[in-house]
Write an enzyme that holds these catalytic residues in place. Structure first.
Site, PDB file in Angstrom:
ATOM      1  N   ASP A  88      -0.848  -0.403   5.901  1.00  0.00           N
ATOM      2  CA  ASP A  88      -0.197  -0.282   4.587  1.00  0.00           C
ATOM      3  C   ASP A  88      -0.997   0.427   3.493  1.00  0.00           C
ATOM      4  O   ASP A  88      -2.177   0.149   3.323  1.00  0.00           O
ATOM      5  CB  ASP A  88       0.098  -1.669   3.994  1.00  0.00           C
ATOM      6  CG  ASP A  88       0.670  -2.657   4.962  1.00  0.00           C
ATOM      7  OD1 ASP A  88       0.895  -2.299   6.123  1.00  0.00           O
ATOM      8  OD2 ASP A  88       0.885  -3.790   4.539  1.00  0.00           O
ATOM      9  N   ARG A 120       2.666 -13.190   0.716  1.00  0.00           N
ATOM     10  CA  ARG A 120       1.633 -12.148   0.662  1.00  0.00           C
ATOM     11  C   ARG A 120       2.101 -10.858   0.005  1.00  0.00           C
ATOM     12  O   ARG A 120       3.262 -10.686  -0.310  1.00  0.00           O
ATOM     13  CB  ARG A 120       1.087 -11.856   2.059  1.00  0.00           C
ATOM     14  CG  ARG A 120       2.097 -11.393   3.077  1.00  0.00           C
ATOM     15  CD  ARG A 120       1.377 -11.094   4.412  1.00  0.00           C
ATOM     16  NE  ARG A 120       2.320 -10.801   5.475  1.00  0.00           N
ATOM     17  CZ  ARG A 120       2.811 -11.695   6.315  1.00  0.00           C
ATOM     18  NH1 ARG A 120       2.451 -12.953   6.242  1.00  0.00           N
ATOM     19  NH2 ARG A 120       3.678 -11.330   7.252  1.00  0.00           N
TER      20      ARG A 120
HETATM   21  C1  FRU Z   1       2.554  -5.145   6.566  1.00  0.00           C
HETATM   22  C2  FRU Z   1       1.500  -6.220   6.664  1.00  0.00           C
HETATM   23  C3  FRU Z   1       1.370  -6.962   5.367  1.00  0.00           C
HETATM   24  C4  FRU Z   1      -0.027  -7.494   5.430  1.00  0.00           C
HETATM   25  C5  FRU Z   1      -0.757  -6.361   6.129  1.00  0.00           C
HETATM   26  C6  FRU Z   1      -1.868  -6.813   7.045  1.00  0.00           C
HETATM   27  O1  FRU Z   1       2.396  -4.110   7.476  1.00  0.00           O
HETATM   28  O2  FRU Z   1       1.808  -7.102   7.749  1.00  0.00           O
HETATM   29  O3  FRU Z   1       2.350  -7.973   5.170  1.00  0.00           O
HETATM   30  O4  FRU Z   1      -0.569  -7.740   4.167  1.00  0.00           O
HETATM   31  O5  FRU Z   1       0.212  -5.673   6.883  1.00  0.00           O
HETATM   32  O6  FRU Z   1      -2.603  -5.699   7.493  1.00  0.00           O
END
Ligand code: FRU
Length: 435
Positions: free
Chosen positions: A3, A125
């Site tokens: 991300d 999150r």
């Molecule tokens: C989305 C995700 C988020 C998390 C991150 C972990 O792709 O699963 O929800 O914060 O990636 O790398």
């Protein structure tokens, strides 16, 4: 990388942080934040790792989050993930704060977490934070009973002490079991909730990726903290690889979105080249006719390239990178091929049914959506090809497709159908490619 995180403008420079595993490209590791800086949304300079998983509350991952700029300081809000293998729940998400005054060195707040995950277990999150009339707001991705995805709103007067405020949106089952990476912003007089739901079932041409990214447009009332949708959930992109978007407002007032140009569990053949995952071209978002449209930022037009016009036959890109502009008769079927010795991507227009299809071959190669040229006039497509990617923008950006492909050698573009022609800006880059 996965991300995009902390996407912001700080001291007139564009900062992009991202989920990063510095140790191997072959598997997902414990997330760090990576960091790059750009002056034009296109040329990026890598920076030192700004955050390591080195605290009790982020020991198994400095997960996704966002930036808020205030008083010459970059405040970074993120999720600290802690895994508890074999236990129930097997992980906890805490929300945490960090900051930077020079835009490179980041300090984590000593009294983190700012929202303790043991009270909100387990999935809460990806904080996106903004300020409105003296109050700070945070939207977070969540799951009700691990069954219904939702986006929750929190607020704070000091960025440190946060209170739960309201549910901004919730799945009734049709929008999956978990919302990741929510973003909530004002655009063209409306509010947009942009998020990445997990668990939506495929339906017709829609929702064929493992997870989706899309938006709901509506109105937001700050006095009651209620979001009233005026649109359905709509996928923001129709290609294979587009997830976990984040937006920022730039100094020109543009709302710019960037996405992780990949998808979980794909195992694309790039790890051997020393990387996994990439980002899309940043795109400017607008609301037109009640729908989000996206255009590559105009800065992309400044990339140096050799302009080759009016191609009727075929054209081989010098270094697998280029911008292709198609103008064709919108009343007729049209096909464009982007091909290498091992792979052919076919982009086609079905005039009778008003559909665009991108087929990259192999199993699950087809992605398709409804689209017609406005007023049934000229078909206009803008396509960016890079060494492992294709980004197609139809018309004025009403529809886009972002898909990875892995050409083994030179990439040739050719067309079928009509007397139409296409133009190419052949991009010969000086940047070294991984070998
Ligand atoms: C989305 C995700 C988020 C998390 C991150 C972990 O792709 O699963 O929800 O914060 O990636 O790398």
């Amino acid at each position: 990388m996965n991300d995009p995180n902390g996407f912001c403008i700080f001291n007139n420079e564009v900062h992009l942080f991202y989920q990063y595993n510095p140790y191997t490209s072959y598997e997902t590791g414990i997330a760090h934040w990576g960091h790059a800086i750009s002056k034009d949304f296109f040329h990026w300079e890598h920076q030192p790792i700004p955050m390591y998983p080195d605290q009790w509350y982020d020991a198994t991952g400095v997960f996704s989050g966002s930036a808020l700029i205030e008083n010459n300081t970059m405040y970074l809000f993120f999720t600290g993930n802690v895994n508890y293998p074999g236990e129930t729940p097997d992980h906890i998400n805490h929300q945490a704060l960090a900051w930077s005054t020079d835009g490179v060195n980041v300090t984590k707040y000593e009294n983190n977490p700012i929202i303790n995950g043991s009270l909100t277990m387990p999935n809460l999150r990806d904080p996106k934070v903004w300020e409105y009339e003296g109050t700070y707001y945070m939207v977070l991705g969540n799951s009700l009973n691990e069954t219904y995805g939702r986006a929750l709103l929190y607020s704070s007067n000091d960025k440190i002490s946060w209170d739960y405020v309201s549910v901004i949106a919730q799945s009734n089952g049709s929008l999956g079991y978990m919302f990741e990476c929510p973003d909530f912003f004002e655009l063209d007089g409306k509010y947009v909730l942009l998020f990445s739901p997990q668990g939506i079932e495929p339906s017709g041409d829609k929702y064929h990726n493992l997870y989706q990214t899309g938006y709901i447009i509506g109105d937001f009332d700050y006095s009651t903290h209620t979001f009233t949708p005026t649109s359905e959930f709509v996928e923001l992109d129709h290609g294979h690889d587009f997830y976990a978007t984040q937006t920022t407002l730039d100094n020109l007032g543009r709302r710019i979105v960037i996405a992780w140009f990949d998808m979980w569990e794909q195992n694309y053949p790039e790890a051997a080249d020393g990387f996994t995952g990439t980002m899309t071209i940043p795109r400017e978002l607008r609301i037109v006719n009640g729908q989000l449209v996206q255009k590559p930022v105009v800065e992309i037009g400044n990339i140096k390239g050799k302009q080759v016009s009016a191609i009727k036959g075929k054209y081989t890109l010098s270094n697998k990178a280029g911008e292709v502009n198609v103008v064709a008769d919108g009343r007729k079927d049209f096909k464009l091929y982007i091909a290498s010795s091992n792979v052919t991507v076919t982009i086609s227009y079905d005039a009778a049914n008003g559909k665009v299809t991108l087929d990259r071959g192999g199993s699950d190669g087809v992605r398709r959506t409804d689209w017609r040229p406005a007023g049934r006039g000229q078909l206009k497509w803008k396509i960016f090809v890079d060494a492992s990617s294709i980004e197609l923008f139809c018309g004025e950006g009403e529809v886009s497709f972002s898909s990875r492909f892995f050409p083994a050698d030179a990439v040739t573009i050719y067309q079928r159908g009509g007397a139409s022609v296409f133009k190419v800006r052949d991009i010969v880059r000086s940047m070294p490619r991984p070998t």
